[in-house]
Design a protein around this motif. Structure first.
Motif, PDB file in Angstrom:
ATOM      1  N   LYS A 207       0.803  -1.223   0.000  1.00 40.91           N
ATOM      2  CA  LYS A 207       0.000   0.000   0.000  1.00 40.91           C
ATOM      3  C   LYS A 207       0.833   1.269   0.000  1.00 40.91           C
ATOM      4  O   LYS A 207       0.306   2.363  -0.249  1.00 40.91           O
ATOM      5  N   GLU A 208       2.134   1.133   0.258  1.00 45.02           N
ATOM      6  CA  GLU A 208       3.037   2.277   0.178  1.00 45.02           C
ATOM      7  C   GLU A 208       3.665   2.406  -1.207  1.00 45.02           C
ATOM      8  O   GLU A 208       4.498   3.268  -1.447  1.00 45.02           O
ATOM      9  N   GLY A 209       3.292   1.499  -2.104  1.00 44.60           N
ATOM     10  CA  GLY A 209       3.839   1.543  -3.444  1.00 44.60           C
ATOM     11  C   GLY A 209       5.183   0.875  -3.600  1.00 44.60           C
ATOM     12  O   GLY A 209       5.879   1.090  -4.605  1.00 44.60           O
ATOM     13  N   GLN A 210       5.550   0.030  -2.633  1.00 47.08           N
ATOM     14  CA  GLN A 210       6.839  -0.649  -2.663  1.00 47.08           C
ATOM     15  C   GLN A 210       6.672  -2.109  -3.088  1.00 47.08           C
ATOM     16  O   GLN A 210       5.669  -2.746  -2.749  1.00 47.08           O
ATOM     17  N   PRO A 211       7.651  -2.675  -3.822  1.00 47.41           N
ATOM     18  CA  PRO A 211       7.569  -4.084  -4.215  1.00 47.41           C
ATOM     19  C   PRO A 211       7.475  -4.989  -2.995  1.00 47.41           C
ATOM     20  O   PRO A 211       8.060  -4.699  -1.945  1.00 47.41           O
ATOM     21  N   THR A 212       6.713  -6.079  -3.111  1.00 47.06           N
ATOM     22  CA  THR A 212       6.540  -7.002  -1.987  1.00 47.06           C
ATOM     23  C   THR A 212       6.463  -8.443  -2.476  1.00 47.06           C
ATOM     24  O   THR A 212       6.000  -8.701  -3.594  1.00 47.06           O
ATOM     25  N   THR A 213       6.918  -9.365  -1.626  1.00 40.87           N
ATOM     26  CA  THR A 213       6.747 -10.800  -1.882  1.00 40.87           C
ATOM     27  C   THR A 213       5.753 -11.412  -0.899  1.00 40.87           C
ATOM     28  O   THR A 213       5.541 -12.620  -0.918  1.00 40.87           O
ATOM     29  N   ASP A 214       5.154 -10.589  -0.060  1.00 38.28           N
ATOM     30  CA  ASP A 214       4.180 -11.025   0.940  1.00 38.28           C
ATOM     31  C   ASP A 214       2.783 -10.953   0.324  1.00 38.28           C
ATOM     32  O   ASP A 214       2.314  -9.856  -0.005  1.00 38.28           O
ATOM     33  N   PRO A 215       2.089 -12.079   0.145  1.00 33.25           N
ATOM     34  CA  PRO A 215       0.781 -12.019  -0.517  1.00 33.25           C
ATOM     35  C   PRO A 215      -0.247 -11.190   0.246  1.00 33.25           C
ATOM     36  O   PRO A 215      -1.105 -10.549  -0.378  1.00 33.25           O
ATOM     37  N   THR A 216      -0.165 -11.167   1.576  1.00 32.60           N
ATOM     38  CA  THR A 216      -1.109 -10.349   2.341  1.00 32.60           C
ATOM     39  C   THR A 216      -0.883  -8.873   2.076  1.00 32.60           C
ATOM     40  O   THR A 216      -1.838  -8.107   1.861  1.00 32.60           O
ATOM     41  N   ALA A 217       0.373  -8.449   2.081  1.00 33.27           N
ATOM     42  CA  ALA A 217       0.693  -7.053   1.768  1.00 33.27           C
ATOM     43  C   ALA A 217       0.284  -6.721   0.335  1.00 33.27           C
ATOM     44  O   ALA A 217      -0.184  -5.603   0.051  1.00 33.27           O
ATOM     45  N   ALA A 218       0.443  -7.680  -0.563  1.00 35.76           N
ATOM     46  CA  ALA A 218       0.070  -7.469  -1.966  1.00 35.76           C
ATOM     47  C   ALA A 218      -1.433  -7.249  -2.101  1.00 35.76           C
ATOM     48  O   ALA A 218      -1.884  -6.371  -2.858  1.00 35.76           O
ATOM     49  N   LEU A 219      -2.210  -8.031  -1.376  1.00 39.40           N
ATOM     50  CA  LEU A 219      -3.668  -7.892  -1.454  1.00 39.40           C
ATOM     51  C   LEU A 219      -4.149  -6.579  -0.854  1.00 39.40           C
ATOM     52  O   LEU A 219      -5.226  -6.083  -1.195  1.00 39.40           O
ATOM     53  N   GLU A 220      -3.357  -6.002   0.032  1.00 35.94           N
ATOM     54  CA  GLU A 220      -3.680  -4.696   0.615  1.00 35.94           C
ATOM     55  C   GLU A 220      -3.187  -3.549  -0.255  1.00 35.94           C
ATOM     56  O   GLU A 220      -3.571  -2.397  -0.052  1.00 35.94           O
ATOM     57  N   GLY A 221      -2.323  -3.868  -1.224  1.00 35.50           N
ATOM     58  CA  GLY A 221      -1.752  -2.847  -2.092  1.00 35.50           C
ATOM     59  C   GLY A 221      -2.327  -2.906  -3.487  1.00 35.50           C
ATOM     60  O   GLY A 221      -3.547  -2.922  -3.669  1.00 35.50           O
ATOM     61  N   THR A 222      -1.452  -2.945  -4.503  1.00 29.98           N
ATOM     62  CA  THR A 222      -1.911  -2.961  -5.885  1.00 29.98           C
ATOM     63  C   THR A 222      -1.147  -4.010  -6.687  1.00 29.98           C
ATOM     64  O   THR A 222      -0.028  -4.387  -6.337  1.00 29.98           O
ATOM     65  N   MET A 223      -1.774  -4.452  -7.751  1.00 30.66           N
ATOM     66  CA  MET A 223      -1.125  -5.338  -8.704  1.00 30.66           C
ATOM     67  C   MET A 223      -0.438  -4.484  -9.766  1.00 30.66           C
ATOM     68  O   MET A 223      -0.949  -3.427 -10.150  1.00 30.66           O
ATOM     69  N   ILE A 224       0.698  -4.959 -10.251  1.00 24.27           N
ATOM     70  CA  ILE A 224       1.405  -4.241 -11.300  1.00 24.27           C
ATOM     71  C   ILE A 224       0.785  -4.617 -12.644  1.00 24.27           C
ATOM     72  O   ILE A 224       0.668  -5.798 -12.970  1.00 24.27           O
ATOM     73  N   PRO A 225       0.363  -3.626 -13.453  1.00 26.53           N
ATOM     74  CA  PRO A 225      -0.273  -3.967 -14.731  1.00 26.53           C
ATOM     75  C   PRO A 225       0.734  -4.403 -15.778  1.00 26.53           C
ATOM     76  O   PRO A 225       1.908  -4.037 -15.723  1.00 26.53           O
ATOM     77  N   ILE A 226       0.273  -5.192 -16.731  1.00 21.02           N
ATOM     78  CA  ILE A 226       1.105  -5.521 -17.885  1.00 21.02           C
ATOM     79  C   ILE A 226       1.324  -4.226 -18.678  1.00 21.02           C
ATOM     80  O   ILE A 226       0.432  -3.386 -18.790  1.00 21.02           O
ATOM     81  N   GLY A 227       2.509  -4.046 -19.205  1.00 23.16           N
ATOM     82  CA  GLY A 227       2.740  -2.909 -20.084  1.00 23.16           C
ATOM     83  C   GLY A 227       2.615  -1.551 -19.437  1.00 23.16           C
ATOM     84  O   GLY A 227       2.452  -0.542 -20.140  1.00 23.16           O
TER      85      GLY A 227
END
Length: 337
Positions: A207-227
């Motif tokens: 949610k801070e816009g930082q790369p993560t490998t934690d799936p819980t943090a990912a679900l609270e943040g954003t997915m990186i779009p293709i392209g």
């Protein structure tokens, strides 16, 4: 690495059907949903497979999704159908759409079905594939709850918004192209969370816009779009087609598909069928053979969907393998616990 459990496709279906039936879902709907989840699992799409059982049943128990809903279809013109999924599962509504699309496109060349008040629609390519097996070119567009930021932003705005395409190609297995507009489908992150594993870097931001490998943090943040910017623009395009055209919630308005809290997600799907033979003046089959032959003649290339078909063949013979936590949770739910 968590322990795993192997199930035949028949046993996987029975487990899924019982888990749904024990949690406020009509048998007729449980059958349709169970078939879709097991097919996704067999096709190697675990994020749309049995890992969805806990979230689906959490929502039926609270009424966020109506497990007893019966979708209703309305014919707007000979080539346009509108379906109200009644805030139930998407799969019964899609099952209602496909026979109409086949018949209407056969007669008229094209047909469209717009589904409103819907839910998660799983493996989008599987719906297209069924139409392609009947000689149709098919497209499926569907929106999802917010997961991708608008280009330049950090807050999730658009869904991962899958788009799928299928076409007859002269073989028993149609050409199927199925992709989410994030680098990976969000369901894969959910499956990793359920299984207690990490995700590769490059899939998501926290949610801070930082790369993560934690799936819980990912679900609270954003997915990186293709392209990057192009992917975000495509996600917006699908919002217009699926939500705007169907009169349903945009991704930033829709509630989560992963929990029982909140109102119904109220998502939309649009399915388009084109009679390839009729529109092409019977040239389509020969043109597809030429295209496939040219691709296959190039060393190192493969047609899209090759891994899906290989996984399906393997599953038919050897069954599917589930992480033990996903199996244990499904088993608990199948007993009404």
């Amino acid at each position: 690495m968590p322990n795993t459990v192997n199930l035949s496709l028949k046993d996987a279906y029975q487990l899924t059907f019982l888990a749904l039936s024990a949690n406020k879902t009509a048998p007729r709907n449980a059958e349709v949903v169970a078939r879709a989840l097991v097919q996704a699992e067999a096709d190697g799409q675990a994020g749309h497979g049995l890992s969805r059982i806990p979230s689906y049943t959490a929502q039926t128990r609270t009424g966020k999704v109506d497990g007893f809903a019966t979708p209703e279809a309305e014919l707007i013109t000979p080539v346009v159908q509108r379906i109200d999924a009644k805030f139930g599962f998407a799969y019964p509504a899609i099952d209602l759409a496909l026979p109409y699309l086949k018949d209407a496109a056969t007669k008229n060349g094209v047909a469209l079905s717009a589904i409103r008040h819907s839910h998660h629609f799983g493996q989008a390519g599987a719906h297209c594939e069924r139409l392609a097996q009947d000689g149709m070119i098919a497209f499926v567009f569907g929106n999802a709850p917010k997961a991708i930021a608008a280009h330049g932003g950090k807050a999730p705005m658009f869904g991962t918004n899958p788009v799928a395409f299928a076409a007859p190609n002269g073989s028993d297995d149609p050409l199927v192209i199925d992709l989410a507009l994030s680098r990976v489908a969000r369901g894969k992150v959910m499956a990793a969370q359920r299984a207690g594993t990490t995700i590769p870097e490059g899939w998501s931001l926290d949610k801070e816009g930082q790369p993560t490998t934690d799936p819980t943090a990912a679900l609270e943040g954003t997915m990186i779009p293709i392209g990057e910017a192009k992917g975000a623009a495509l996600a917006m395009m699908i919002e217009v087609i699926a939500a705007g055209l169907c009169g349903t919630a945009f991704g930033f308005e829709a509630s989560s598909l992963f929990s029982g809290e909140g109102p119904a997600p109220d998502l939309g799907q649009v399915i388009l069928a084109i009679n390839a033979d009729l529109v092409s003046g019977r040239a389509f089959a020969e043109r597809m053979r030429a295209l496939v032959s040219a691709i296959e003649a190039e060393e190192g290339t493969r047609l899209p969907g090759t891994s899906r078909l290989a996984a399906r063949k393997h599953a038919a013979e050897y069954g599917v393998t589930l992480p033990e936590p996903i199996y244990a949770e499904a088993l608990r739910l199948s007993k009404g616990a």
